[in-house]
Design a protein around this motif. Structure first.
Motif, PDB file in Angstrom:
ATOM      1  N   TYR A 164       0.836  -1.200   0.000  1.00  0.00           N
ATOM      2  CA  TYR A 164       0.000   0.000   0.000  1.00  0.00           C
ATOM      3  C   TYR A 164       0.870   1.248   0.000  1.00  0.00           C
ATOM      4  O   TYR A 164       1.824   1.352   0.757  1.00  0.00           O
ATOM      5  CB  TYR A 164      -0.838   0.027   1.287  1.00  0.00           C
ATOM      6  CG  TYR A 164      -2.326  -0.082   1.068  1.00  0.00           C
ATOM      7  CD1 TYR A 164      -3.005   0.956   0.440  1.00  0.00           C
ATOM      8  CD2 TYR A 164      -3.049  -1.175   1.495  1.00  0.00           C
ATOM      9  CE1 TYR A 164      -4.375   0.862   0.246  1.00  0.00           C
ATOM     10  CE2 TYR A 164      -4.411  -1.278   1.305  1.00  0.00           C
ATOM     11  CZ  TYR A 164      -5.073  -0.245   0.668  1.00  0.00           C
ATOM     12  OH  TYR A 164      -6.423  -0.323   0.479  1.00  0.00           O
ATOM     13  N   ILE A 165       0.511   2.208  -0.859  1.00  0.00           N
ATOM     14  CA  ILE A 165       1.199   3.505  -0.828  1.00  0.00           C
ATOM     15  C   ILE A 165       0.126   4.596  -0.779  1.00  0.00           C
ATOM     16  O   ILE A 165      -0.838   4.561  -1.552  1.00  0.00           O
ATOM     17  CB  ILE A 165       2.070   3.705  -2.084  1.00  0.00           C
ATOM     18  CG1 ILE A 165       3.069   2.555  -2.250  1.00  0.00           C
ATOM     19  CG2 ILE A 165       2.825   5.026  -2.013  1.00  0.00           C
ATOM     20  CD1 ILE A 165       3.738   2.525  -3.608  1.00  0.00           C
ATOM     21  N   PHE A 166       0.318   5.532   0.159  1.00  0.00           N
ATOM     22  CA  PHE A 166      -0.668   6.618   0.297  1.00  0.00           C
ATOM     23  C   PHE A 166      -0.046   7.957  -0.091  1.00  0.00           C
ATOM     24  O   PHE A 166       1.171   8.092  -0.176  1.00  0.00           O
ATOM     25  CB  PHE A 166      -1.158   6.698   1.753  1.00  0.00           C
ATOM     26  CG  PHE A 166      -1.915   5.481   2.169  1.00  0.00           C
ATOM     27  CD1 PHE A 166      -3.264   5.354   1.885  1.00  0.00           C
ATOM     28  CD2 PHE A 166      -1.280   4.441   2.849  1.00  0.00           C
ATOM     29  CE1 PHE A 166      -3.964   4.217   2.269  1.00  0.00           C
ATOM     30  CE2 PHE A 166      -1.964   3.310   3.228  1.00  0.00           C
ATOM     31  CZ  PHE A 166      -3.312   3.182   2.938  1.00  0.00           C
ATOM     32  N   GLN A 167      -0.946   8.917  -0.253  1.00  0.00           N
ATOM     33  CA  GLN A 167      -0.472  10.265  -0.589  1.00  0.00           C
ATOM     34  C   GLN A 167       0.444  10.795   0.524  1.00  0.00           C
ATOM     35  O   GLN A 167       1.505  11.333   0.258  1.00  0.00           O
ATOM     36  CB  GLN A 167      -1.683  11.202  -0.757  1.00  0.00           C
ATOM     37  CG  GLN A 167      -1.282  12.613  -1.096  1.00  0.00           C
ATOM     38  CD  GLN A 167      -2.487  13.501  -1.363  1.00  0.00           C
ATOM     39  OE1 GLN A 167      -3.612  13.020  -1.521  1.00  0.00           O
ATOM     40  NE2 GLN A 167      -2.266  14.790  -1.437  1.00  0.00           N
ATOM     41  N   MET A 168      -0.023  10.641   1.781  1.00  0.00           N
ATOM     42  CA  MET A 168       0.849  10.999   2.904  1.00  0.00           C
ATOM     43  C   MET A 168       1.563   9.705   3.273  1.00  0.00           C
ATOM     44  O   MET A 168       0.958   8.652   3.347  1.00  0.00           O
ATOM     45  CB  MET A 168       0.041  11.546   4.077  1.00  0.00           C
ATOM     46  CG  MET A 168      -0.668  12.857   3.782  1.00  0.00           C
ATOM     47  SD  MET A 168       0.292  14.095   2.886  1.00  0.00           S
ATOM     48  CE  MET A 168       1.659  14.353   3.975  1.00  0.00           C
ATOM     49  N   TYR A 169       2.825   9.818   3.513  1.00  0.00           N
ATOM     50  CA  TYR A 169       3.694   8.635   3.480  1.00  0.00           C
ATOM     51  C   TYR A 169       3.455   7.675   4.647  1.00  0.00           C
ATOM     52  O   TYR A 169       3.749   6.499   4.570  1.00  0.00           O
ATOM     53  CB  TYR A 169       5.151   9.102   3.429  1.00  0.00           C
ATOM     54  CG  TYR A 169       5.259  10.473   2.779  1.00  0.00           C
ATOM     55  CD1 TYR A 169       4.894  10.637   1.438  1.00  0.00           C
ATOM     56  CD2 TYR A 169       5.621  11.604   3.507  1.00  0.00           C
ATOM     57  CE1 TYR A 169       4.932  11.903   0.837  1.00  0.00           C
ATOM     58  CE2 TYR A 169       5.654  12.862   2.916  1.00  0.00           C
ATOM     59  CZ  TYR A 169       5.312  13.013   1.584  1.00  0.00           C
ATOM     60  OH  TYR A 169       5.328  14.240   1.008  1.00  0.00           O
ATOM     61  N   ASN A 170       2.931   8.237   5.757  1.00  0.00           N
ATOM     62  CA  ASN A 170       2.618   7.400   6.922  1.00  0.00           C
ATOM     63  C   ASN A 170       3.790   6.553   7.398  1.00  0.00           C
ATOM     64  O   ASN A 170       3.640   5.365   7.678  1.00  0.00           O
ATOM     65  CB  ASN A 170       1.415   6.496   6.630  1.00  0.00           C
ATOM     66  CG  ASN A 170       0.170   7.293   6.334  1.00  0.00           C
ATOM     67  OD1 ASN A 170       0.143   8.505   6.541  1.00  0.00           O
ATOM     68  ND2 ASN A 170      -0.867   6.644   5.847  1.00  0.00           N
ATOM     69  N   LEU A 171       4.942   7.181   7.467  1.00  0.00           N
ATOM     70  CA  LEU A 171       6.109   6.451   7.981  1.00  0.00           C
ATOM     71  C   LEU A 171       6.110   6.530   9.508  1.00  0.00           C
ATOM     72  O   LEU A 171       5.500   7.433  10.085  1.00  0.00           O
ATOM     73  CB  LEU A 171       7.397   7.073   7.430  1.00  0.00           C
ATOM     74  CG  LEU A 171       7.538   7.033   5.906  1.00  0.00           C
ATOM     75  CD1 LEU A 171       8.810   7.750   5.465  1.00  0.00           C
ATOM     76  CD2 LEU A 171       7.553   5.588   5.390  1.00  0.00           C
ATOM     77  N   ILE A 172       6.816   5.583  10.099  1.00  0.00           N
ATOM     78  CA  ILE A 172       6.872   5.586  11.572  1.00  0.00           C
ATOM     79  C   ILE A 172       7.975   6.555  11.995  1.00  0.00           C
ATOM     80  O   ILE A 172       9.137   6.357  11.634  1.00  0.00           O
ATOM     81  CB  ILE A 172       7.129   4.167  12.101  1.00  0.00           C
ATOM     82  CG1 ILE A 172       5.976   3.266  11.612  1.00  0.00           C
ATOM     83  CG2 ILE A 172       7.224   4.148  13.608  1.00  0.00           C
ATOM     84  CD1 ILE A 172       6.194   1.808  11.873  1.00  0.00           C
ATOM     85  N   PRO A 173       7.592   7.625  12.686  1.00  0.00           N
ATOM     86  CA  PRO A 173       8.540   8.722  12.896  1.00  0.00           C
ATOM     87  C   PRO A 173       9.791   8.362  13.680  1.00  0.00           C
ATOM     88  O   PRO A 173      10.840   8.959  13.459  1.00  0.00           O
ATOM     89  CB  PRO A 173       7.715   9.774  13.646  1.00  0.00           C
ATOM     90  CG  PRO A 173       6.525   9.068  14.168  1.00  0.00           C
ATOM     91  CD  PRO A 173       6.281   7.901  13.291  1.00  0.00           C
ATOM     92  N   ASN A 174       9.678   7.401  14.614  1.00  0.00           N
ATOM     93  CA  ASN A 174      10.879   7.107  15.404  1.00  0.00           C
ATOM     94  C   ASN A 174      11.613   5.848  14.942  1.00  0.00           C
ATOM     95  O   ASN A 174      12.398   5.271  15.688  1.00  0.00           O
ATOM     96  CB  ASN A 174      10.572   7.058  16.902  1.00  0.00           C
ATOM     97  CG  ASN A 174       9.490   6.071  17.230  1.00  0.00           C
ATOM     98  OD1 ASN A 174       8.908   5.462  16.328  1.00  0.00           O
ATOM     99  ND2 ASN A 174       9.218   5.884  18.509  1.00  0.00           N
TER     100      ASN A 174
END
Lengths: 750, 232
Positions: B88-98
């Protein structure tokens, strides 16, 4: 491959170091203290229980008016008991500063544990109780003067039948400063004055009872036989002997109290974690949605968010347990040694303590967080991706009166938005207030008790005589002293003092009649006996019962007592008219030979309970107060921090709009201030109510009565302590608000 | 036929506020096909993507992947399906910040029994030098590359992309499209991409256009160009 999400834990710990360190240290201290307490009490209880066999503790003791001859002993032993001489003499130390109950060394029954030094070997040596020595700062080698003779202290001991230093079974509390036990050589004992010797005998059963019920039956049978053959002046079966049982019972009940206290703390911390995690989930909603959409299961996500609180608690529990065995065990043992005269013990590994301080708290943490996480993560991946985290269909905004200023409405919105945080704050403050009230109200409660006893003393001196001897002392007034016991019911049977008061008494101004009695306020409050009730009491050493109609309650907090006229007393107990066996007096009576005085009761005797409670519980109460404040600060700090973090973006946005830090704090910090101050004030009456019910319930297990009293100043102290500690937190919150960057408004806006 | 979309209907809301977003969608894709779903906002393309992804349900109709119908799957099996088949790839990257860049990709690899080599993938994505950085230290394009890496590292059969270039500038968007094109070619991954950028249809094998919850056009693109050749 190990789950790469696990790598977040260390970073999470690092980025939230302040929060986790505070929780970690708090839990280490709480678990360490509880573990130490349980280990110490477990080890001491084990030593105490083994002591019954190790020191061959008696099955009971009785005192006779005269020394028993061999024939009597042989007759009594036919009842299936072994009788041992256990004579003692109560001796004044250093001219009346305190009393030592002196025994010969015991080799068969109630054996002695030498804690330090050695037992006396010569006529001028003495070994004294360790706790009495501590309380009176007596060292080995010091010389004590008893009956004008000097005795060198050779050692400190614990007598196995004096775990608690009760001088009498009717005492509400023992006073280990004014009363102690000691051992001298046989020869030395015989040189003590014969007049003061108490002909006490211990007995053990040849076939020991299996439980208290059987012990009760056996002791009643034995008492019956004893009463037929001798003049009994005292009779205490082991199962009723406070001096033997008090320490064991107290250590057992402490365990429950301390464990419940731990669980409440763990529950509050678990809720704080649940709220923190809920906040993290809201922050990471889109990531959670993506992971779920990518194939991570709900279970994997639940486990991931559950791991951190469990890990922090588990590490706290392990370190707390290590400290429990090393550091806190000694502190807890010292607390017990400050209260009881216990023998030596060895630390034993306590699997139950590990279970109670590690497994159960971790289980509580898992259950609470599992429930919260399961509910929070129940949403579909899509909802997380859309950041639509409402579990209900559509939450309507609460309508607020538009006449309210925007700042007020803003604050109300903050309150509504953070309701779970604020509810946990209210709960935490409630619990902290219980602890604070206990810590801050107990010393004045004891002090008030002492004061009310002093102020409401019948007279300055009460003398109980062996024979009716006349005195020339003008202030002396004849009275009759006696005692009966309450019936065993919901509360244990306990001794009731009977006063037969002379007509037109100048000490007890009551309107007596011939067929009713007055009862003390202590008796009324403890047993719930009211004016007009029938009070049934029984003889201490046989089954004869007496019924008294209660005319009224007489304010006398010092003891469980019944007052009646001398005439009524003599009539009820079939004594000759004019009989008396004591004097009430405001001046010391100096013209009666001490051999005729069996007891002299002064203010010091009546107030010993207050002294002992202050000695043994004073430091614990201070500790409780400090703990209550720390807990109060911790809860508010953590939860208010979450509120600021959760609203960082809005705070940033209001900064962008031009609000000052002060104005923003007035929105976010003031809401917390209102909740905190309101909680402090509003939970106090509830806390007070609970304590007023709890304390009597706790106290009813002890003989005597400690009326519930909290001075207004204690409430003021609690409120001031709460407000001052909150001021520190409010300052920290203000700093948090200041720290929020203007850039936050522009970041992570997806 | 690898992916079959049959009679999909979907509505939101109730009673008067009920809106039918999908009004009966039929389509099918072959394995390895690159399909673009085009249409204006609210036309139902993202909803269809989410139903294909098993994170939303259809009111009627079914989705079948390799003969397996999603409608027959319970929650557990749907998760398995996503785990095994989807990226899945979204417009907002939704990466885990830490988590750093490499670790964010490992998060995808963890789900697969046979993941791609992470270091190779980082090099392919042009992220190797940045692998120890946290997401907020990277540009939007680099973060989207990371999100693509996380999606493809498990070597999924289907790559679902919801406006993957929606938040990126022209050049970065082309880079990202090139990357997706490479993945499609290199690994034979079926790509289903939602976009409202009309130009992107030119790089697709199949184009499906939506309007008001129905398919307006569904055709094979005979004049396919590469991502590099795109212009808008």
């Amino acid at each position: 491959m190990r789950n790469p999400l696990n790598k977040r834990f260390f970073r999470e710990l690092k980025s939230e170091a302040g929060k986790y360190i505070v929780i970690f240290l708090f839990m280490v201290l709480v678990i360490g203290f509880v573990s130490g307490f349980l280990v110490a009490s477990g080890s001491m209880v084990a030593a105490y229980e083994q002591g019954f066999e190790k020191y061959n503790i008696e099955d009971g003791n009785f005192s006779l008016a005269y020394e028993a001859d061999d024939k009597l002993i042989a007759t009594l032993e036919e009842e299936g008991v072994n009788i041992y001489e256990n004579f003692y003499s109560d001796e004044e130390v250093d001219s009346g500063e305190s009393t030592l109950r002196v025994y010969k060394n015991r080799e068969e029954v109630n054996k002695i544990c030498v804690m330090q030094g050695e037992l006396p070997k010569t006529e001028k040596e003495i070994a004294i109780d360790r706790m009495y020595a501590d309380n009176n700062s007596i060292e080995i080698g010091d010389v004590l003067v008893l009956e004008k003779k000097g005795y060198t202290v050779t050692g400190f001991v614990a007598l196995s039948d004096y775990g608690a230093l009760y001088s009498s079974q009717s005492d509400m509390m023992f006073d280990a400063t004014k009363f102690g036990v000691a051992v001298v050589t046989d020869l030395s004992f015989d040189t003590l004055t014969k007049d003061s010797v108490n002909y006490c005998y211990s007995w053990t059963y040849t076939n020991p009872p299996e439980n208290d019920n059987q012990a009760k039956e056996m002791s009643e049978d034995f008492l019956e036989s004893l009463g037929k053959n001798a003049v009994v002046t005292g009779f205490v079966p082991e199962y009723l002997n406070q001096a033997i049982n008090m320490a064991g019972e107290d250590m057992g009940s402490d365990k429950d109290i301390v464990t419940v206290f731990l669980y409440i703390v763990v529950m509050i911390i678990a809720f704080i974690f649940a709220i923190t995690t809920g906040n993290t989930i809201a922050k990471e909603a889109n990531v959670i949605g993506t992971l779920r959409a990518s194939g991570y299961t709900r279970g994997e996500m639940v486990r991931h968010y559950l791991a951190m609180p469990v890990l922090v608690l588990l590490i706290s529990a392990i370190i707390g347990n290590i400290l429990g065995y090393t550091l806190f065990e000694g502190i807890a043992a010292d607390m017990y040694y400050a209260s009881f005269s216990l023998p030596t013990y060895e630390i034993i590994f306590n699997a139950e303590a590990f279970l109670l301080t590690t497994v159960v708290p971790v289980a509580i943490m898992i259950i609470i967080n599992l429930v919260v996480l399961t509910v929070k993560l129940r949403l579909s991946p899509l909802k997380f991706i859309r950041r639509d985290l409402s579990t209900r269909k559509k939450k309507k905004a609460v309508k607020l009166n538009s006449k309210l200023s925007i700042m007020t409405r803003f604050r109300l919105r903050v309150l509504i938005q953070n309701m779970p945080n604020y509810l946990t704050i209210v709960l935490g403050i409630f619990f902290a207030n219980v602890i604070l009230l206990f810590g801050m109200a107990f010393p004045p409660l004891i002090e008030n008790y002492g004061k009310s006893i002093t102020e409401n003393m019948i007279c300055d001196y009460q003398y109980v005589l062996n024979a009716p001897v006349e005195t020339e002392e003008e202030s002396a007034e004849k009275f009759i002293a006696g005692s009966l016991n309450t019936l065993e019911g919901k509360l244990k049977s306990e001794s009731v003092s009977l006063f037969g008061i002379s007509e037109d008494s100048k000490y007890v101004d009551l309107d007596f009649d011939e067929d009713s009695v007055y009862i003390s306020s202590a008796l009324s409050e403890k047993f719930g006996v009211e004016k007009g009730d029938i009070l049934t009491l029984k003889e201490s050493y046989d089954v004869t019962e007496y019924e008294f109609r209660v005319k009224d309650v007489y304010y006398y907090p010092a003891g469980i007592a019944v007052f009646m006229s001398r005439d009524m007393y003599t009539s009820v107990f079939e004594l000759e008219k004019g009989y008396f066996n004591g004097y009430l007096s405001d001046s010391e009576i100096l013209d009666i030979d001490p051999m005729y005085i069996s007891a002299e009761i002064t203010e010091e005797d009546l107030t010993k309970v207050t002294r002992q409670m202050e000695t043994s519980m004073g430091s614990l109460m201070d500790l409780l107060s400090v703990f209550g404040i720390v807990m109060f600060m911790l809860i508010i700090y953590l939860l208010s921090k979450i509120i600021i973090e959760k609203n960082a973006q809005s705070i940033s946005m209001t900064k962008v709009l031009g609000y000052s830090d002060k104005e923003i704090s007035s929105l976010y910090v003031l809401s917390t201030t209102i909740v905190t101050v309101a909680s402090i004030l509003l939970t106090l009456p509830l806390v007070d109510f609970i304590m007023s019910k709890l304390l009597p319930a706790v106290m009813s297990a002890y003989p005597g009565w400690l009326p519930y009293y909290v001075p207004f100043s204690a409430y003021i102290k609690i409120v001031v302590a709460g407000v001052v500690s909150y001021a520190v937190i409010a300052f920290l919150q203000y700093r948090e608000v200041k720290k929020v960057s203007l850039n936050d408004a522009l970041k992570n806006v997806e | 036929m690898f992916l079959e979309i049959k009679g999909i209907k979907k509505s939101f809301g109730e009673n008067e506020s009920k809106v039918q977003v999908l009004k009966g969608i039929d389509a099918s894709l072959e394995k390895g096909e690159f399909c673009v779903l085009l249409g204006p906002s609210g036309s139902g393309k993202s909803t269809l993507l989410n139903i294909v992804g098993g994170i939303d349900n259809a009111d009627e109709g079914y989705i079948s992947v390799n003969g397996e119908k999603l409608v027959d799957m319970n929650e557990k099996n749907l998760t398995k399906y996503r785990r095994k088949h989807l990226g899945y790839i979204f417009q907002m990257y939704n990466l885990i910040p830490n988590l750093n860049i490499k670790e964010n990709i490992e998060v995808g690899a963890y789900l697969s029994d046979n993941p791609l080599d992470i270091d190779d993938l980082l090099k392919t994505l042009g992220l190797y030098e940045h692998r120890h950085k946290l997401p907020n230290q990277l540009s939007g394009g680099q973060q989207q590359r990371t999100a693509i890496g996380r999606a493809i590292v498990k070597n999924p059969d289907i790559l679902l992309c919801d406006e993957p270039t929606g938040a990126l500038d022209y050049n970065t968007s082309k880079d990202i499209l090139k990357l997706i094109e490479d993945v499609n070619k290199k690994y034979g991954t079926t790509v289903l991409m939602v976009t409202h950028n009309d130009a992107i249809k030119n790089m697709a094998d199949r184009v499906i256009t939506f309007r008001d919850g129905v398919i307006r056009k569904n055709y094979l693109n005979e004049n396919k160009v590469t991502a590099t050749e795109l212009d808008w």
